[in-house]
Motif scaffolding. Structure first.
Motif, PDB file in Angstrom:
ATOM      1  N   GLN A 186       6.339   8.804   4.351  1.00 47.26           N
ATOM      2  CA  GLN A 186       6.001   7.404   4.080  1.00 47.26           C
ATOM      3  C   GLN A 186       4.599   7.333   3.463  1.00 47.26           C
ATOM      4  O   GLN A 186       3.591   7.325   4.169  1.00 47.26           O
ATOM      5  CB  GLN A 186       6.042   6.584   5.369  1.00 47.26           C
ATOM      6  CG  GLN A 186       5.673   5.108   5.200  1.00 47.26           C
ATOM      7  CD  GLN A 186       6.721   4.325   4.433  1.00 47.26           C
ATOM      8  OE1 GLN A 186       7.871   4.233   4.860  1.00 47.26           O
ATOM      9  NE2 GLN A 186       6.336   3.758   3.292  1.00 47.26           N
ATOM     10  N   GLU A 188       1.241   5.856   1.857  1.00 45.00           N
ATOM     11  CA  GLU A 188       0.517   4.610   2.089  1.00 45.00           C
ATOM     12  C   GLU A 188       0.766   3.650   0.935  1.00 45.00           C
ATOM     13  O   GLU A 188       0.636   4.004  -0.236  1.00 45.00           O
ATOM     14  CB  GLU A 188      -0.981   4.888   2.210  1.00 45.00           C
ATOM     15  CG  GLU A 188      -1.802   3.667   2.566  1.00 45.00           C
ATOM     16  CD  GLU A 188      -3.275   3.991   2.749  1.00 45.00           C
ATOM     17  OE1 GLU A 188      -4.084   3.053   2.872  1.00 45.00           O
ATOM     18  OE2 GLU A 188      -3.615   5.200   2.776  1.00 45.00           O
ATOM     19  N   GLY A 189       1.177   2.433   1.283  1.00 42.34           N
ATOM     20  CA  GLY A 189       1.413   1.413   0.275  1.00 42.34           C
ATOM     21  C   GLY A 189       2.820   1.389  -0.282  1.00 42.34           C
ATOM     22  O   GLY A 189       3.177   0.465  -1.021  1.00 42.34           O
ATOM     23  N   ALA A 190       3.646   2.381   0.070  1.00 40.31           N
ATOM     24  CA  ALA A 190       5.024   2.426  -0.440  1.00 40.31           C
ATOM     25  C   ALA A 190       5.926   1.539   0.411  1.00 40.31           C
ATOM     26  O   ALA A 190       5.809   1.511   1.637  1.00 40.31           O
ATOM     27  CB  ALA A 190       5.546   3.848  -0.438  1.00 40.31           C
ATOM     28  N   ALA A 191       6.826   0.816  -0.230  1.00 39.88           N
ATOM     29  CA  ALA A 191       7.715  -0.083   0.496  1.00 39.88           C
ATOM     30  C   ALA A 191       8.766   0.677   1.279  1.00 39.88           C
ATOM     31  O   ALA A 191       9.191   0.238   2.356  1.00 39.88           O
ATOM     32  CB  ALA A 191       8.389  -1.049  -0.487  1.00 39.88           C
TER      33      ALA A 191
END
Length: 259
Positions: A186, A188-191
């Protein structure tokens, strides 16, 4: 002229030809600092002897199928290599190059199916071996040069390591320690997370549940540190992912990446 069997050639090999003083007496080998065949190669087989070194740079996983083999991942997706550039040149010299790569273009092969004898062969399409004016001679006065003897010794050692690796994989399968692998990253900032599948890994829960006699066996035969080298190496998945991000080669989230 005798030729080596061409069916089901290993990774990287286009053809195989037995090395012969009669045919290749004037052949030489040039040292190359690039390997074009690696430019888009994301995984390469490794032997158990290499696990301690490989784990420092790459994740070690196992291929799917009836006869899984250990693979070092240079990228998390097909066609992506984060350690070699588009010309096949090593990006960072602080890297362990697996023996499978260093073996090319040579290979020990069985020329006759009924015989157990292995002959030293090479891929004639490789650009490092040929009738060059410079380079290391393969033969001197019709006899294998010291350089060729070194190649043969390396290939013999590789075959022996391959046999030990096959036994290691058989033991993993027999003890039921392999499971389908999945890694979720995951950023950072990824949906959405990036999910990588399509490989096998050791099941830590089953490893911890081994009976005493099974545990003694893998301790005594040296399997346990190799298993942990594999498990520790999986943390490199995120490092490889980060390298892909910096290279701008990260695919859409939830991709199933075949190995």
């Amino acid at each position: 002229m005798a030729t080596a069997p061409q069916q089901q050639l290993p990774l990287f090999y286009n053809q195989l030809e037995p090395l012969s003083s009669q045919v290749h007496g004037d052949y030489r080998v040039r040292v190359a600092d690039t390997a074009k065949f690696l430019a888009e190669q994301h995984a390469v087989p490794v032997t158990v002897e290499e696990f301690p070194l490989v784990q420092r740079y790459m994740p070690i996983v196992f291929s799917v199928g009836d006869d899984p083999v250990p693979l070092a991942l240079m990228g998390l997706n097909e066609g992506v290599n984060t350690f070699f550039d588009e010309t096949g040149k090593l990006i960072d010299p602080n890297f362990y190059v697996p023996a499978y790569i260093r073996r090319y273009p040579y290979l020990l092969a069985r020329l006759r199916p009924e015989s157990d004898e292995l002959s030293l062969c090479f891929d004639p399409t490789a650009d490092t071996i040929g009738q060059f004016e410079d380079g290391e001679p393969l033969f001197v006065d019709g006899q294998p040069s010291d350089f060729t003897k070194g190649i043969l010794q390396f290939n013999e050692q590789f075959e022996q390591a391959g046999a030990r690796t096959s036994m290691f994989m058989k033991d993993l399968k027999d003890m039921g320690l392999l499971m389908d692998g999945e890694v979720t990253i995951q950023p950072e900032g990824a949906a959405q997370p990036f999910i990588y599948r399509g490989f096998l890994m050791v099941d830590e829960a089953k490893l911890n549940e081994l009976r005493g006699d099974q545990l003694r066996k893998i301790v005594q035969n040296g399997m346990l540190p190799l298993i942990y080298a594999h498990l520790f190496s999986l943390s490199q998945m995120r490092d490889i992912f980060g390298r892909q991000m910096r290279m701008g080669k990260v695919p859409q989230p939830q991709l199933v990446a075949p190995m």
